[in-house]
Structure formats: C-alpha cells, structure tokens
Design a protein around this motif. Structure first.
Motif, PDB file in Angstrom:
ATOM      1  N   SER A 127     -58.615 -25.885 -34.751  1.00 12.34           N
ATOM      2  CA  SER A 127     -59.559 -26.495 -35.707  1.00 12.34           C
ATOM      3  C   SER A 127     -60.785 -27.047 -34.991  1.00 12.34           C
ATOM      4  N   GLY A 128     -60.558 -27.687 -33.859  1.00 17.16           N
ATOM      5  CA  GLY A 128     -61.674 -28.212 -33.081  1.00 17.16           C
ATOM      6  C   GLY A 128     -62.592 -27.107 -32.593  1.00 17.16           C
ATOM      7  N   TRP A 129     -62.016 -26.036 -32.099  1.00 19.05           N
ATOM      8  CA  TRP A 129     -62.816 -24.906 -31.620  1.00 19.05           C
ATOM      9  C   TRP A 129     -63.592 -24.256 -32.764  1.00 19.05           C
ATOM     10  N   ARG A 130     -62.967 -24.201 -33.915  1.00 20.10           N
ATOM     11  CA  ARG A 130     -63.633 -23.602 -35.078  1.00 20.10           C
ATOM     12  C   ARG A 130     -64.858 -24.411 -35.485  1.00 20.10           C
ATOM     13  N   GLU A 131     -64.804 -25.727 -35.284  1.00 17.00           N
ATOM     14  CA  GLU A 131     -65.904 -26.610 -35.674  1.00 17.00           C
ATOM     15  C   GLU A 131     -67.072 -26.590 -34.689  1.00 17.00           C
ATOM     16  N   LEU A 132     -66.819 -26.183 -33.461  1.00 12.21           N
ATOM     17  CA  LEU A 132     -67.870 -26.141 -32.440  1.00 12.21           C
ATOM     18  C   LEU A 132     -68.483 -24.746 -32.387  1.00 12.21           C
ATOM     19  N   LYS A 133     -69.769 -24.679 -32.562  1.00  9.62           N
ATOM     20  CA  LYS A 133     -70.463 -23.397 -32.694  1.00  9.62           C
ATOM     21  C   LYS A 133     -70.127 -22.409 -31.566  1.00  9.62           C
ATOM     22  N   ASP A 134     -70.261 -22.838 -30.325  1.00  6.65           N
ATOM     23  CA  ASP A 134     -69.991 -21.928 -29.202  1.00  6.65           C
ATOM     24  C   ASP A 134     -68.527 -21.518 -29.133  1.00  6.65           C
ATOM     25  N   ASN A 135     -67.622 -22.475 -29.287  1.00  7.23           N
ATOM     26  CA  ASN A 135     -66.198 -22.158 -29.223  1.00  7.23           C
ATOM     27  C   ASN A 135     -65.778 -21.231 -30.358  1.00  7.23           C
ATOM     28  N   ASN A 136     -66.329 -21.448 -31.537  1.00  6.51           N
ATOM     29  CA  ASN A 136     -66.026 -20.570 -32.662  1.00  6.51           C
ATOM     30  C   ASN A 136     -66.529 -19.163 -32.380  1.00  6.51           C
ATOM     31  N   ALA A 137     -67.746 -19.060 -31.823  1.00  2.00           N
ATOM     32  CA  ALA A 137     -68.297 -17.742 -31.475  1.00  2.00           C
ATOM     33  C   ALA A 137     -67.405 -17.038 -30.460  1.00  2.00           C
ATOM     34  N   HIS A 138     -66.816 -17.785 -29.541  1.00  2.17           N
ATOM     35  CA  HIS A 138     -65.906 -17.179 -28.562  1.00  2.17           C
ATOM     36  C   HIS A 138     -64.673 -16.604 -29.245  1.00  2.17           C
ATOM     37  N   MET A 139     -64.098 -17.363 -30.176  1.00  3.17           N
ATOM     38  CA  MET A 139     -62.901 -16.867 -30.875  1.00  3.17           C
ATOM     39  C   MET A 139     -63.227 -15.639 -31.719  1.00  3.17           C
ATOM     40  N   LEU A 140     -64.475 -15.554 -32.169  1.00  3.18           N
ATOM     41  CA  LEU A 140     -64.889 -14.434 -33.019  1.00  3.18           C
ATOM     42  C   LEU A 140     -65.710 -13.396 -32.253  1.00  3.18           C
ATOM     43  N   ASP A 141     -65.603 -13.407 -30.932  1.00  3.53           N
ATOM     44  CA  ASP A 141     -66.323 -12.430 -30.115  1.00  3.53           C
ATOM     45  C   ASP A 141     -65.752 -11.041 -30.403  1.00  3.53           C
ATOM     46  N   GLY A 142     -66.591 -10.177 -30.967  1.00  5.37           N
ATOM     47  CA  GLY A 142     -66.150  -8.839 -31.359  1.00  5.37           C
ATOM     48  C   GLY A 142     -65.801  -7.935 -30.197  1.00  5.37           C
ATOM     49  N   ARG A 143     -66.261  -8.278 -28.986  1.00  5.73           N
ATOM     50  CA  ARG A 143     -65.933  -7.466 -27.807  1.00  5.73           C
ATOM     51  C   ARG A 143     -64.523  -7.753 -27.308  1.00  5.73           C
ATOM     52  N   GLY A 144     -63.987  -8.910 -27.682  1.00  8.90           N
ATOM     53  CA  GLY A 144     -62.687  -9.334 -27.171  1.00  8.90           C
ATOM     54  C   GLY A 144     -61.560  -8.399 -27.548  1.00  8.90           C
ATOM     55  N   VAL A 145     -60.708  -8.119 -26.575  1.00  6.47           N
ATOM     56  CA  VAL A 145     -59.541  -7.246 -26.768  1.00  6.47           C
ATOM     57  C   VAL A 145     -58.265  -7.964 -26.323  1.00  6.47           C
ATOM     58  N   GLU A 146     -58.369  -8.719 -25.231  1.00  3.86           N
ATOM     59  CA  GLU A 146     -57.194  -9.366 -24.646  1.00  3.86           C
ATOM     60  C   GLU A 146     -57.420 -10.870 -24.536  1.00  3.86           C
ATOM     61  N   ILE A 147     -56.314 -11.598 -24.483  1.00  4.48           N
ATOM     62  CA  ILE A 147     -56.385 -13.056 -24.479  1.00  4.48           C
ATOM     63  C   ILE A 147     -55.354 -13.659 -23.529  1.00  4.48           C
ATOM     64  N   GLY A 148     -55.730 -14.792 -22.967  1.00 10.37           N
ATOM     65  CA  GLY A 148     -54.811 -15.637 -22.225  1.00 10.37           C
ATOM     66  C   GLY A 148     -55.066 -17.069 -22.671  1.00 10.37           C
ATOM     67  N   LEU A 149     -54.036 -17.856 -22.795  1.00 11.23           N
ATOM     68  CA  LEU A 149     -54.142 -19.234 -23.269  1.00 11.23           C
ATOM     69  C   LEU A 149     -53.134 -20.066 -22.507  1.00 11.23           C
ATOM     70  N   ALA A 150     -53.554 -21.258 -22.083  1.00  8.42           N
ATOM     71  CA  ALA A 150     -52.624 -22.129 -21.363  1.00  8.42           C
ATOM     72  C   ALA A 150     -53.033 -23.586 -21.524  1.00  8.42           C
ATOM     73  N   THR A 151     -52.092 -24.451 -21.219  1.00  5.68           N
ATOM     74  CA  THR A 151     -52.325 -25.888 -21.233  1.00  5.68           C
ATOM     75  C   THR A 151     -51.812 -26.492 -19.927  1.00  5.68           C
ATOM     76  N   ALA A 152     -52.308 -27.677 -19.631  1.00  4.59           N
ATOM     77  CA  ALA A 152     -51.778 -28.484 -18.530  1.00  4.59           C
ATOM     78  C   ALA A 152     -51.637 -29.897 -19.077  1.00  4.59           C
ATOM     79  N   TYR A 153     -50.562 -30.543 -18.719  1.00  7.97           N
ATOM     80  CA  TYR A 153     -50.239 -31.868 -19.251  1.00  7.97           C
ATOM     81  C   TYR A 153     -50.327 -32.915 -18.142  1.00  7.97           C
ATOM     82  N   VAL A 154     -51.027 -34.005 -18.423  1.00  4.18           N
ATOM     83  CA  VAL A 154     -51.128 -35.131 -17.497  1.00  4.18           C
ATOM     84  C   VAL A 154     -50.828 -36.401 -18.299  1.00  4.18           C
TER      85      VAL A 154
END
Length: 171
Positions: A127-154
């Motif tokens: 939801s946060g990424w969707r609200e931010l113009k650049d981050n939303n554009a990244h999720m909707l990048d039409g060139r994208g084919v593959e994805i990696g996602l990760a978190t780190a906890y502190v």
C-alpha cells in the motif's frame, strides 16, 4: 397441554446450546501471509503471497505477471541487510545494487527497486509503495519479468523491518 410444556423446554435447550457455544474458546483464524506482522514474528516475507498480490495488481493494470527469481531475492536480501546495518533507508547506489546484480551473475537489460523500511506487513509495504509515485511506477514497470523481494529485521531499530524489492528484465 403436553405441547405447551415441550415448547418452553425446547426454547430452554436452544438457549443453553447457544450460550454454551459462546463460552467456548474461539478457533484461531489463520492470518493471510501478506497480513502477517513481520515485526512480531521475525519471519521473512512470504514470496508466494507477495508475488500473488503484486501480480494481481499488475494484471489489473494490463501487465504480465512477474516470475520469482532466487538470484534477485538474494540481491534484495543483501540490500535489505545493508539498510538494516545502517539503520536507515538507502538508495540503490548506496546498497550497490548494480554491483550486487553483477556479482551474482545476473545482468539485466533493466531493473528497478523499491527500498523502504518501517512497514510491518507486506500489505502495508504494498500500500505504501502504491501511494508513492516512483515506487508505484516500479511495481507497474512494463519491462519487468522477474522479481526478488526480501526483508531484514532489526528489533531495536526505529524501523524494525527493512524492505527491498527488485524487478528486472533479463537479457
């Protein structure tokens, strides 16, 4: 006459059953993985549910689905860990994303990344990424084919959970 006695007894039995069911321990309803509080469980983000949510969003916007890539997930994990070590959100150059991709042997035609912190669940991050113009554009990048996602906890940090999403177009 006998029926009159049965009616109150039947109502009493029904009321007793209803009250008895109210006092029993409620069953735990499983939480969907994208709503799981990563700041409490300290588990990594769930790839399948996250990818499903992203692909549904992309599909709703006329884009092809992304495919999980383990190499991109390792690059994302490295980026999330670097931000966690710094205790703040860093940019792609600061986490050396291009160098990490190259060192991993993954040489994309193009890539985009969402780097963030403080979201407790994938649903919040999405939801946060969707609200931010650049981050939303990244999720909707039409060139994208593959994805990696990760978190780190502190646990002691201001943000607690650091997020890295990498979407790439392979050569």
């Amino acid at each position: 006459m006998r029926q009159m006695h049965l009616l109150p007894l039947g109502l009493f039995a029904s009321a007793a059953i209803l009250l008895g069911s109210c006092s029993s321990t409620p069953e735990r309803v499983p939480v969907p993985p994208f709503y799981e509080r990563l700041d409490q469980t300290q588990r990594p983000v769930d790839p399948a549910s996250s990818l499903g949510m992203l692909n549904q969003y992309r599909g709703n916007n006329g884009l092809r689905p992304l495919v999980w890539n383990q190499t991109l997930a390792r690059v994302a994990k490295s980026a999330a860990e670097k931000m966690a070590a710094a205790g703040k959100v860093l940019g792609p150059a600061e986490v050396n994303l291009a160098g990490e991709l190259s060192a991993s042997g993954y040489r994309p035609k193009s890539y985009v990344a969402n780097l963030s912190a403080g979201y407790r669940t994938f649903a919040e991050a999405f939801s946060g990424w969707r609200e931010l113009k650049d981050n939303n554009a990244h999720m909707l990048d039409g060139r994208g084919v593959e994805i990696g996602l990760a978190t780190a906890y502190v646990p002691g940090s201001k943000y607690r959970v650091f997020w890295a999403l990498v979407i790439a177009e392979p050569q």
